[in-house]
Design a protein around this motif. Structure first.
Motif, mmCIF file in Angstrom:
data_model
loop_
_atom_site.group_PDB
_atom_site.id
_atom_site.type_symbol
_atom_site.label_atom_id
_atom_site.label_comp_id
_atom_site.label_asym_id
_atom_site.label_seq_id
_atom_site.Cartn_x
_atom_site.Cartn_y
_atom_site.Cartn_z
ATOM 1 N N SER A 165 0.830 -1.199 0.000
ATOM 2 C CA SER A 165 0.000 0.000 0.000
ATOM 3 C C SER A 165 0.864 1.248 0.000
ATOM 4 O O SER A 165 2.009 1.253 0.427
ATOM 5 C CB SER A 165 -0.895 -0.018 1.235
ATOM 6 N N THR A 166 0.290 2.333 -0.461
ATOM 7 C CA THR A 166 0.966 3.635 -0.385
ATOM 8 C C THR A 166 0.680 4.311 0.946
ATOM 9 O O THR A 166 1.187 5.380 1.208
ATOM 10 C CB THR A 166 0.491 4.548 -1.525
ATOM 11 N N HIS A 167 -0.146 3.688 1.786
ATOM 12 C CA HIS A 167 -0.507 4.267 3.074
ATOM 13 C C HIS A 167 0.398 3.734 4.175
ATOM 14 O O HIS A 167 -0.050 3.326 5.226
ATOM 15 C CB HIS A 167 -1.968 3.950 3.398
ATOM 16 N N LEU A 168 1.688 3.736 3.938
ATOM 17 C CA LEU A 168 2.636 3.269 4.935
ATOM 18 C C LEU A 168 2.966 4.411 5.892
ATOM 19 O O LEU A 168 2.884 5.586 5.516
ATOM 20 C CB LEU A 168 3.909 2.772 4.261
ATOM 21 N N PRO A 169 3.358 4.114 7.104
ATOM 22 C CA PRO A 169 3.753 5.181 8.029
ATOM 23 C C PRO A 169 4.961 5.957 7.488
ATOM 24 O O PRO A 169 5.733 5.456 6.672
ATOM 25 C CB PRO A 169 4.123 4.425 9.303
ATOM 26 N N ALA A 170 5.116 7.179 7.957
ATOM 27 C CA ALA A 170 6.170 8.061 7.444
ATOM 28 C C ALA A 170 7.569 7.553 7.787
ATOM 29 O O ALA A 170 8.538 7.883 7.105
ATOM 30 C CB ALA A 170 5.979 9.463 7.994
ATOM 31 N N PHE A 171 7.705 6.752 8.849
ATOM 32 C CA PHE A 171 9.033 6.303 9.233
ATOM 33 C C PHE A 171 9.519 5.099 8.427
ATOM 34 O O PHE A 171 10.666 4.713 8.557
ATOM 35 C CB PHE A 171 9.083 5.978 10.730
ATOM 36 N N ILE A 172 8.704 4.514 7.591
ATOM 37 C CA ILE A 172 9.131 3.405 6.743
ATOM 38 C C ILE A 172 9.611 3.995 5.430
ATOM 39 O O ILE A 172 8.874 4.716 4.753
ATOM 40 C CB ILE A 172 7.991 2.396 6.512
ATOM 41 N N THR A 173 10.838 3.702 5.046
ATOM 42 C CA THR A 173 11.412 4.252 3.826
ATOM 43 C C THR A 173 11.476 3.176 2.756
ATOM 44 O O THR A 173 11.519 1.982 3.043
ATOM 45 C CB THR A 173 12.829 4.789 4.080
ATOM 46 N N ALA A 174 11.521 3.644 1.556
ATOM 47 C CA ALA A 174 11.647 2.721 0.424
ATOM 48 C C ALA A 174 13.082 2.222 0.343
ATOM 49 O O ALA A 174 14.014 2.869 0.844
ATOM 50 C CB ALA A 174 11.251 3.442 -0.860
ATOM 51 N N PRO A 175 13.286 1.065 -0.287
ATOM 52 C CA PRO A 175 14.655 0.551 -0.416
ATOM 53 C C PRO A 175 15.532 1.516 -1.212
ATOM 54 O O PRO A 175 15.121 2.057 -2.234
ATOM 55 C CB PRO A 175 14.476 -0.765 -1.169
ATOM 56 N N GLY A 176 16.711 1.740 -0.719
ATOM 57 C CA GLY A 176 17.671 2.613 -1.382
ATOM 58 C C GLY A 176 17.549 4.077 -1.023
ATOM 59 O O GLY A 176 18.372 4.885 -1.432
ATOM 60 N N GLU A 177 16.527 4.473 -0.273
ATOM 61 C CA GLU A 177 16.368 5.866 0.122
ATOM 62 C C GLU A 177 16.963 6.095 1.507
ATOM 63 O O GLU A 177 17.212 5.167 2.251
ATOM 64 C CB GLU A 177 14.886 6.243 0.119
ATOM 65 N N THR A 178 17.166 7.357 1.837
ATOM 66 C CA THR A 178 17.756 7.719 3.112
ATOM 67 C C THR A 178 16.729 7.577 4.228
ATOM 68 O O THR A 178 15.600 8.036 4.098
ATOM 69 C CB THR A 178 18.255 9.176 3.065
ATOM 70 N N ASP A 179 17.145 6.954 5.296
ATOM 71 C CA ASP A 179 16.267 6.773 6.454
ATOM 72 C C ASP A 179 16.472 7.953 7.394
ATOM 73 O O ASP A 179 17.379 7.977 8.220
ATOM 74 C CB ASP A 179 16.595 5.452 7.152
ATOM 75 N N TRP A 180 15.589 8.969 7.262
ATOM 76 C CA TRP A 180 15.748 10.201 8.029
ATOM 77 C C TRP A 180 15.464 9.984 9.499
ATOM 78 O O TRP A 180 16.042 10.650 10.353
ATOM 79 C CB TRP A 180 14.850 11.292 7.465
ATOM 80 N N LEU A 181 14.591 9.063 9.812
ATOM 81 C CA LEU A 181 14.296 8.795 11.218
ATOM 82 C C LEU A 181 15.517 8.209 11.926
ATOM 83 O O LEU A 181 15.827 8.579 13.057
ATOM 84 C CB LEU A 181 13.106 7.848 11.352
ATOM 85 N N MET A 182 16.228 7.309 11.235
ATOM 86 C CA MET A 182 17.426 6.736 11.838
ATOM 87 C C MET A 182 18.503 7.812 12.041
ATOM 88 O O MET A 182 19.179 7.844 13.065
ATOM 89 C CB MET A 182 17.987 5.603 10.979
ATOM 90 N N ILE A 183 18.638 8.697 11.069
ATOM 91 C CA ILE A 183 19.626 9.771 11.196
ATOM 92 C C ILE A 183 19.242 10.699 12.349
ATOM 93 O O ILE A 183 20.086 11.081 13.177
ATOM 94 C CB ILE A 183 19.751 10.540 9.865
#
Length: 171
Positions: free
Chosen positions: A44-62
């Motif tokens: 779904s496109t209704h994923l929570p904001a903290f889940i990132t797509a593969p290969g993208e930067t994980d801003w929550l982890m940073i």
């Protein structure tokens, strides 16, 4: 029977063996499990904001990494300021050196009793008895020097034993 490889690199047969699935559920041509269909809301496109797509930067982890770094730094500064509290309380007191030594002992031995003793010692005002005694000794030496000079001027001999004042240059 050849094992089929899925997208994740795990063979379907190995997966079926691991899950203890019967052989009849494994399809022979596609390698997918028979009777299992993908739910339409699974991707779904209704994923929570903290889940990132593969290969993208994980801003929550940073953000959490930076928060953790700042939090550890703040706790370390708070610990060192708390540890130096007895030294700061006893700054212009007679017992400053003893308080500092107790603080160092507490830091290196991890025995909190030294820190508590240093804190209690810093909170107690010990009267300064050394300074008046030094002033009395200095005034007595001046009186002795003055009396010796007066006797030498008059040419008198001392009646008792002569107490020589110590020279401050020799000490």
């Amino acid at each position: 029977m050849q094992p089929f490889v899925s997208a994740g690199g795990i063979t379907v047969h190995a997966l079926a063996f691991t899950l203890n699935l019967p052989r009849g559920l494994i399809g022979s041509s596609t390698g997918e499990l028979v009777g299992q269909s993908v739910h339409p809301a699974a991707a779904s496109t209704h994923l929570p904001a903290f889940i990132t797509a593969p290969g993208e930067t994980d801003w929550l982890m940073i953000a959490m990494g930076m928060f953790l770094l700042l939090f550890v730094l703040a706790v370390g500064i708070l610990y060192l300021r708390l540890h130096a509290l007895p030294d700061r309380l006893a700054h212009n007191k007679v017992q400053l050196e003893v308080t500092c030594v107790l603080g160092l002992l507490a830091m290196f031995t991890h025995m909190h009793i030294f820190w508590i003793a240093g804190l209690l010692l810093a909170l107690i005002d010990i009267p300064d008895v050394i300074t008046p005694i030094k002033r009395i000794a200095g005034a007595t030496e001046k009186i002795a020097d003055r009396a010796k000079v007066e006797r030498e001027e008059l040419g008198e001999r001392p009646s008792g034993p002569v107490i020589e004042p110590r020279n401050s240059a020799a000490a």
